[in-house]
Design a protein around this motif. Sequence first.
Motif, short mmCIF file in Angstrom:
data_model
loop_
_atom_site.label_atom_id
_atom_site.label_comp_id
_atom_site.label_asym_id
_atom_site.label_seq_id
_atom_site.Cartn_x
_atom_site.Cartn_y
_atom_site.Cartn_z
N THR A 269 82.70 42.52 91.37
CA THR A 269 81.89 41.31 91.78
C THR A 269 82.36 40.66 93.08
O THR A 269 83.39 40.84 93.62
N ASN B 30 83.78 32.59 93.23
CA ASN B 30 84.28 32.56 91.83
C ASN B 30 85.65 33.32 92.02
O ASN B 30 85.92 34.13 92.62
N THR C 138 87.29 34.56 89.81
CA THR C 138 87.58 35.87 88.88
C THR C 138 86.62 36.83 89.38
O THR C 138 85.67 37.12 89.37
N THR D 73 85.11 40.97 88.70
CA THR D 73 85.03 41.73 87.35
C THR D 73 84.68 43.02 88.09
O THR D 73 83.54 43.34 88.96
#
Length: 345
Positions: free
Chosen positions: A195, A183, A185, A187
């Motif tokens: 993450t 991913n 992104t 977080t």
Amino acid sequence: MIFPVFILFSTCLYHVAIAGRTCPQPDDLPFAVVTPLKTFYDPGEQIVYSCKPGYVSRGGIRRFTCPLTGMWPINTLKCTPRVCPFAGILENGNVRYTTFEYPNTISFSCNPGFYLNGTNSAKCTEEGKWSPELPVCAPITCPPPPVPKFGILKAHKPSSGNNSFYRDTAVLECLPHYAMFGNDTLTCTVHGNWTELPECREVKCPFPSRPDNGFVNYPAKHALYYKDKATFGCHETYKLDGPEEVECTEMGNWSSLPSCKASCKVSIKKAMVLYQGEKVKIQEQFKNGMMHGDKVSFFCKNKEKKCSYTEETRCIDGTLEIPKCFKEHSSLAFWKTNAWDMELC
Ligand SMILES: *[C@@H]1O[C@H](CO)[C@@H](O)[C@H](O)[C@H]1NC(C)=O
Ligand SMILES: *[C@@H]1O[C@H](CO)[C@@H](O)[C@H](O)[C@H]1NC(C)=O
Ligand SMILES: *[C@@H]1O[C@H](CO)[C@@H](O)[C@H](O)[C@H]1NC(C)=O
Ligand SMILES: *[C@@H]1O[C@H](CO)[C@@H](O)[C@H](O)[C@H]1NC(C)=O
Ligand SMILES: *[C@@H]1O[C@H](CO)[C@@H](O)[C@H](O)[C@H]1NC(C)=O
């Protein structure tokens, strides 16, 4: 002889009087203790009422002396629990409580994005203090986000110094030629970490091969990498089956490998057909052949009902299958009605 008799008599009397007037065990008072505690007291004996630890009375202790009547005086002592300082508000969190009195316990929780710095409960002690000390809800923060090898940070705004708060995000990107697996992104989690970090891997695609009856263009480089593009085209009368431009994917293959499809020669000498919703003469419309994928509908006769219907066919890589129901008349058979001149069924 009088003297000893008097002594005896008065001792007797004294004992009778005392025996009749002892005080009973004093009443229990809530949260108070009596010292000394006995089942009876002689007149003149003293007792002290005091509050148990954690309880207080306005007047302090009470002292009583057992009177000759043998009845304890009315005791107005009232022991009430100590009250701890007000603790009903926890910034960015919640407090659960019934009262702030000894010996109650209150408990704490924090709002999302905050963690409890301290314990999740506290007790009001005998001294009227909270133990352990009241906690605070501190914001969850994440350190600056990690960046994968061959990657860069594309978008990130630290919201607290160099740190980020819970739910803040950071967007990553891979260097050219590198594809991202995972991913993009990150977080900031409740655990104060980010993450899972994606991976940037170098991806190469093979040189695309030239399609039969066509050509392909791609950058003149030693190797082709992720996101590189190739464009395809076909020689005249051939049609590209697929997109003109393709891209090297993260799987190391091309998004598509189009091919060139042959056009169809029209073997029919004379017929009206439906092409793109219009009636056209097939021999004129497709003088130079039909392109791959072109669709036409032929008219066929329904002899019983004396009407016509259409059947669609398509040029597929050089082959146009004429519907079986279509009958081509000899040009000499002028008395026969053409299917395309009849009414549709
Ligand atoms: C947590 O509490 C301790 C003791 O009260 C304090 O020293 C520390 O700075 C606090 N930490 C945060 C992040 O608020
Ligand atoms: C942020 O990090 C930089 C480089 O490590 C450092 O110089 C700076 O003092 C930090 N700022 C804060 C607010 O912690
Ligand atoms: C990537 O992570 C974000 C939050 O971290 C999430 O909202 C998003 O759905 C994820 N995307 C994919 C493709 O898993
Ligand atoms: C973040 O911390 C939690 C708790 O320590 C751990 O379970 C989790 O695996 C960590 N996440 C990552 C991506 O390291
Ligand atoms: C690319 O390769 C993957 C895995 O090998 C495969 O699933 C996919 O269908 C291929 N894509 C194309 C366009 O051939």
